[in-house]
Write an enzyme that holds these catalytic residues in place. Structure first.
Site, PDB file in Angstrom:
ATOM      1  N   THR A 188       0.739  -1.118   0.083  1.00 51.90           N
ATOM      2  CA  THR A 188       0.130   0.088   0.096  1.00 51.90           C
ATOM      3  C   THR A 188       0.934   1.240   0.075  1.00 51.90           C
ATOM      4  O   THR A 188       1.819   1.529   0.593  1.00 51.90           O
ATOM      5  CB  THR A 188      -0.739  -0.096   1.414  1.00 51.90           C
ATOM      6  OG1 THR A 188      -1.831  -0.943   1.185  1.00 51.90           O
ATOM      7  CG2 THR A 188      -1.696   1.161   1.163  1.00 51.90           C
ATOM      8  N   GLY A 227       2.748  -2.853   8.092  1.00 50.05           N
ATOM      9  CA  GLY A 227       2.668  -3.493   9.440  1.00 50.05           C
ATOM     10  C   GLY A 227       3.947  -3.978   9.717  1.00 50.05           C
ATOM     11  O   GLY A 227       4.810  -4.638   8.710  1.00 50.05           O
ATOM     12  N   ARG A 367     -28.749 -10.948  32.827  1.00 53.20           N
ATOM     13  CA  ARG A 367     -29.468  -9.814  33.063  1.00 53.20           C
ATOM     14  C   ARG A 367     -31.036  -9.822  33.429  1.00 53.20           C
ATOM     15  O   ARG A 367     -31.694 -10.444  32.469  1.00 53.20           O
ATOM     16  CB  ARG A 367     -28.986  -8.745  32.315  1.00 53.20           C
ATOM     17  CG  ARG A 367     -29.711  -7.364  32.631  1.00 53.20           C
ATOM     18  CD  ARG A 367     -29.017  -6.621  33.492  1.00 53.20           C
ATOM     19  NE  ARG A 367     -29.568  -5.504  33.772  1.00 53.20           N
ATOM     20  CZ  ARG A 367     -28.854  -4.408  34.605  1.00 53.20           C
ATOM     21  NH1 ARG A 367     -27.867  -4.489  35.185  1.00 53.20           N
ATOM     22  NH2 ARG A 367     -29.814  -3.288  34.690  1.00 53.20           N
ATOM     23  N   GLY A 454     -25.572  -0.221  29.650  1.00 51.69           N
ATOM     24  CA  GLY A 454     -24.081   0.437  30.247  1.00 51.69           C
ATOM     25  C   GLY A 454     -23.046  -0.383  30.454  1.00 51.69           C
ATOM     26  O   GLY A 454     -21.960   0.126  30.152  1.00 51.69           O
ATOM     27  N   THR A 475     -11.550  -2.619   5.455  1.00 48.22           N
ATOM     28  CA  THR A 475     -10.627  -1.937   4.402  1.00 48.22           C
ATOM     29  C   THR A 475      -9.347  -2.585   4.076  1.00 48.22           C
ATOM     30  O   THR A 475      -8.702  -2.203   3.081  1.00 48.22           O
ATOM     31  CB  THR A 475     -10.653  -0.542   4.548  1.00 48.22           C
ATOM     32  OG1 THR A 475     -10.099  -0.281   6.100  1.00 48.22           O
ATOM     33  CG2 THR A 475     -11.810   0.248   4.594  1.00 48.22           C
ATOM     34  N   GLU A 477      -6.532  -5.544   2.954  1.00 54.91           N
ATOM     35  CA  GLU A 477      -6.618  -6.637   2.131  1.00 54.91           C
ATOM     36  C   GLU A 477      -7.670  -6.687   1.137  1.00 54.91           C
ATOM     37  O   GLU A 477      -8.275  -7.466   0.491  1.00 54.91           O
ATOM     38  CB  GLU A 477      -6.872  -8.000   3.028  1.00 54.91           C
ATOM     39  CG  GLU A 477      -5.639  -8.498   3.794  1.00 54.91           C
ATOM     40  CD  GLU A 477      -4.402  -8.966   2.714  1.00 54.91           C
ATOM     41  OE1 GLU A 477      -4.651  -9.437   1.800  1.00 54.91           O
ATOM     42  OE2 GLU A 477      -3.377  -8.973   3.296  1.00 54.91           O
ATOM     43  N   ASP A 479     -10.357  -2.956   0.115  1.00 56.50           N
ATOM     44  CA  ASP A 479     -11.863  -2.322   0.633  1.00 56.50           C
ATOM     45  C   ASP A 479     -12.845  -3.205   0.052  1.00 56.50           C
ATOM     46  O   ASP A 479     -13.048  -3.733  -0.944  1.00 56.50           O
ATOM     47  CB  ASP A 479     -11.748  -1.060  -0.110  1.00 56.50           C
ATOM     48  CG  ASP A 479     -12.992  -0.329   0.209  1.00 56.50           C
ATOM     49  OD1 ASP A 479     -12.858   0.524   1.244  1.00 56.50           O
ATOM     50  OD2 ASP A 479     -14.202  -0.165  -0.435  1.00 56.50           O
TER      51      ASP A 479
END
Length: 694
Positions: A188, A227, A367, A454, A475, A477, A479
């Site tokens: 890239t 990377g 919950r 929360g 996005t 490898e 888009d």
């Protein structure tokens, strides 16, 4: 007497009226569905009892379901999990600085390779299924670790073994495997990401010194987001235009994009080598354990042998040779060998989705909130709205699991056979699944966070880090919008070949086998069938998915032909772009459903097969309902049938809710992997309160 009898018969008891109505409905249905014998009429109270009986919870052997899901590589994943569970100092804390996270991530990878003895590189080519299983497990521990592993072995290592020849493998493979040669994948650029053929970095051959000279001609050509470059990398596979001297006036011939091994740091001192400029891309939204950097090259000289020459080579006297005749064919072959990155991302994205769905489902079962007057509070997963958010997502997770497993199998087969047709099939399928699955997971992470209220906002419960770390999957490898266009383009190519008598790739076979059926006028009788048995029939579901794809394909082909006359090919494509993206997504959903149905049919355990069938039906009908307007517009589904689909989807969500705990348990993710206090299988709230200091 007659009048009395007539009078009494006109005012029936309620149950007799209901029975009479039921008979009339069943008689009407038998006219509409003559092939299906009508069941005997039932009294209204019997119908109510039958509905209650159907709500009986399925009995599931989660161990057998888990074995079927995770298959032969369950052991290696558990080895990864146990290694990190036994080493608290290698576990990523909730709060950590970028620099600390980078060093921890490198320590995690070194520990896994050198201490745990898990050497992923050997499996990149030998056993891709095992490699992706290791990568998924590593990403479950810390997504940055999974990506850093992918950079080292899939990208840097993969480029050497897939684009190079024996001399490169002999020289670099052992050191890449042992992490002695940490490396980067420099494709890239600042101005070019998805358009790889537009890269501007150059590699000019110097016949006097027998070297390539790597140059960054302008700021737009700076390698970006690389990377491993900012801190740890010692080598980079650099993608650049290969330029050869000629006797013509222009002086240089552009042979297209090739890959070159370029040392970027000294092996002993780790200092940046002359002519190379490295800058840190800095703090990112997520994945801050990965050190992304920017690279500029100023007349950097490398030996001619550093050209990864599988698809094109340069001799000592500057002659170019290749087994492939054109730049486009060489470029396609090069990118075809790098498709493993997309396969890994699709597979890993499902792993992220499993973690998020597990956390949200377990919390929703735990919950309790509100309830009937003067009665105990109920689980929030008992609310239809919560079921609507999470249960189709849980079903989709199973669907994507089997689809990406199929993709990995096809990729492994491709690596062994090198069959051209299979290469093209895997390329399109990996592009589509990577785009579809990563987009779905990104949206689902936000839904899961909201579904946990929360508590979902607390960093310790992981939704924030999962969402941020995964976001880039959409996005890199490729888009996702670009990848879906590749799928649409391939479908159009297959569509054209169908009418010219060509052979269709395996994934698209249904277009040849059933195109005429799918494009014929919908049957007004079947468009009204609404029984549960019919709607849960895999044939109906698959036919509906494929009908939609076939119509979209035919209609976009007609539109493109029409607009090309006035707008040209590029303008026509852009005019139809949203239509093309919808077509690609529809096709991928068809593939996903087909693979899910096959997985259900193959499952050897009766109880596991029953629960998988339930999830498969929910996935299919939820997808149909979400695009019900398309089916209604072409009269594929009548109003009464659309209503029946909606009602059955809600009912199936309720049934999946009854086994949701078992379904997420079958993912076999231990508490020390999910790590969210609200997802603990026991004493979740006490874990949570202890975390904040009580």
């Amino acid at each position: 007497m007659e009048s009395s009898s007539s009078s009494s018969s006109s005012v029936e008891a309620p149950e007799h009226g209901a029975q009479s109505s039921a008979r009339r409905l069943l008689r009407l249905r038998s006219h509409l569905t003559p092939d299906v014998p009508p069941p005997p009429p039932r009294r209204a109270d019997e119908l109510e009892m039958l509905t209650c009986a159907r709500a009986t919870k399925l009995e599931i052997d989660t161990e057998r379901l888990s074995d079927y899901m995770r298959g032969k590589h369950r052991g290696i994943q558990e080895k990864v999990y146990e290694y990190f569970n036994s080493r608290p100092h290698l576990q990523t804390p909730v709060e950590i600085s970028m620099d600390e996270h980078r060093e921890l991530c490198m320590s995690q990878l070194l520990g896994l390779v050198r201490e745990a003895g898990i050497r992923p590189f050997r499996f990149v080519s030998e056993d891709p299924e095992k490699y992706f299983a290791i990568m998924e497990a590593a990403g479950s521990v810390d997504m940055s670790l999974g990506i850093k592993m992918g950079v080292q072995y899939s990208l840097w290592g993969g480029s050497v073994i897939n684009l190079g020849t024996k001399r490169h493998r002999d020289k670099y493979s052992d050191q890449i495997d042992s992490m002695e040669y940490p490396g980067c994948f420099a494709m890239t650029e600042l101005h070019h990401g998805s358009n790889v053929q537009g890269l501007q970095t150059t590699a000019t051959f110097d016949p006097i010194t027998d070297e390539f000279v790597i140059d960054t001609p302008n700021d737009g050509a700076i390698k970006w987001w690389i990377g491993n470059a900012a801190v740890h990398g010692k080598f980079a596979t650099v993608f650049a235009k290969l330029m050869l001297p000629t006797h013509e006036a222009r002086g240089l011939a552009d042979m297209g994009v090739h890959a070159f091994i370029v040392p970027i740091r000294d092996m002993t001192t780790h200092k940046t080598l002359p002519g190379i400029e490295i800058h840190d891309c800095g703090h990112k939204i997520g994945l801050n354990g990965v050190d992304n950097g920017a690279l500029r090259f100023r007349s950097v000289r490398i030996p001619r042998e550093n050209l990864l020459n599988r698809f094109g080579d340069v001799s000592r006297d500057g002659k170019y040779t290749s087994s492939l005749p054109t730049i486009n064919k060489r470029f396609a072959a090069t990118l075809g060998e790098l498709v493993g990155g997309r396969v890994g991302l699709a597979y890993s994205s499902v792993g992220v989705l499993k973690i998020a769905v597990t956390i949200a489902t377990r919390y929703s079962l735990l919950r309790q909130q509100f309830g009937p007057p003067k009665k105990p509070e109920v689980s929030i997963l008992d609310y239809q709205s919560q079921q609507h958010k999470l249960m189709p997502m849980l079903a989709s997770t199973y669907a994507f699991h089997f689809a990406t497993l199929y993709l990995v199998e096809k990729y492994s087969e491709m690596k062994k056979s090198h069959d051209d047709q299979l290469v093209g099939d895997v390329h399109a399928l990996s592009a589509g699944l990577k785009a579809y699955v990563t987009s779905y997971t990104a949206k689902s992470l936000s839904i899961c966070r909201e579904a946990c209220g929360g508590h979902g906002y607390a960093a310790v419960n992981r939704f924030g880090s999962l969402r941020n770390d995964h976001d880039i999957f959409q996005t890199f490898e490729g888009d996702n919008t670009v990848l879906l266009q590749q799928v649409a383009g391939d479908l159009l190519k297959q569509y054209k070949e169908k009418f010219q008598g060509g052979t269709l790739a395996v994934t698209w076979n249904y277009l040849r086998e059933s195109m005429n059926t799918y494009l014929s006028q919908p049957n007004p009788v079947t468009a009204r069938w609404e029984s549960e048995e019919h709607l849960r029939d895999p044939k109906f579901q698959l036919d509906a998915f494929r009908y939609r794809t076939s119509r979209l394909l035919q209609s976009v082909a007609v539109r493109l032909r029409k607009h090309t006359k006035t707008l040209g090919s590029f303008g026509a494509w852009n005019r139809c772009l949203n239509h093309l993206l919808t077509l690609a997504e529809s096709h991928i959903e068809s593939v996903v459903l087909a693979k899910f149905i096959e997985a259900v049919e193959r499952c050897p355990d009766v109880s596991a097969r029953a629960v998988l069938k339930l999830a498969c039906d929910l996935y299919a009908l939820d997808c149909i309902w979400n695009d019900i307007g398309t089916y209604r517009n072409v009269d594929y589904v009548a109003p009464n049938k659309a209503k029946a689909i909606h009602k059955l989807t809600e009912y199936l969500s309720f049934q999946v809710r009854n086994v949701a705990g078992e379904l997420v348990h079958a993912f076999d993710l231990p508490d020390h992997v999910t790590r969210a206090p609200i997802a603990m299988q026991s004493e979740a709230y006490s874990q949570y309160t202890q975390y904040v200091g009580f």
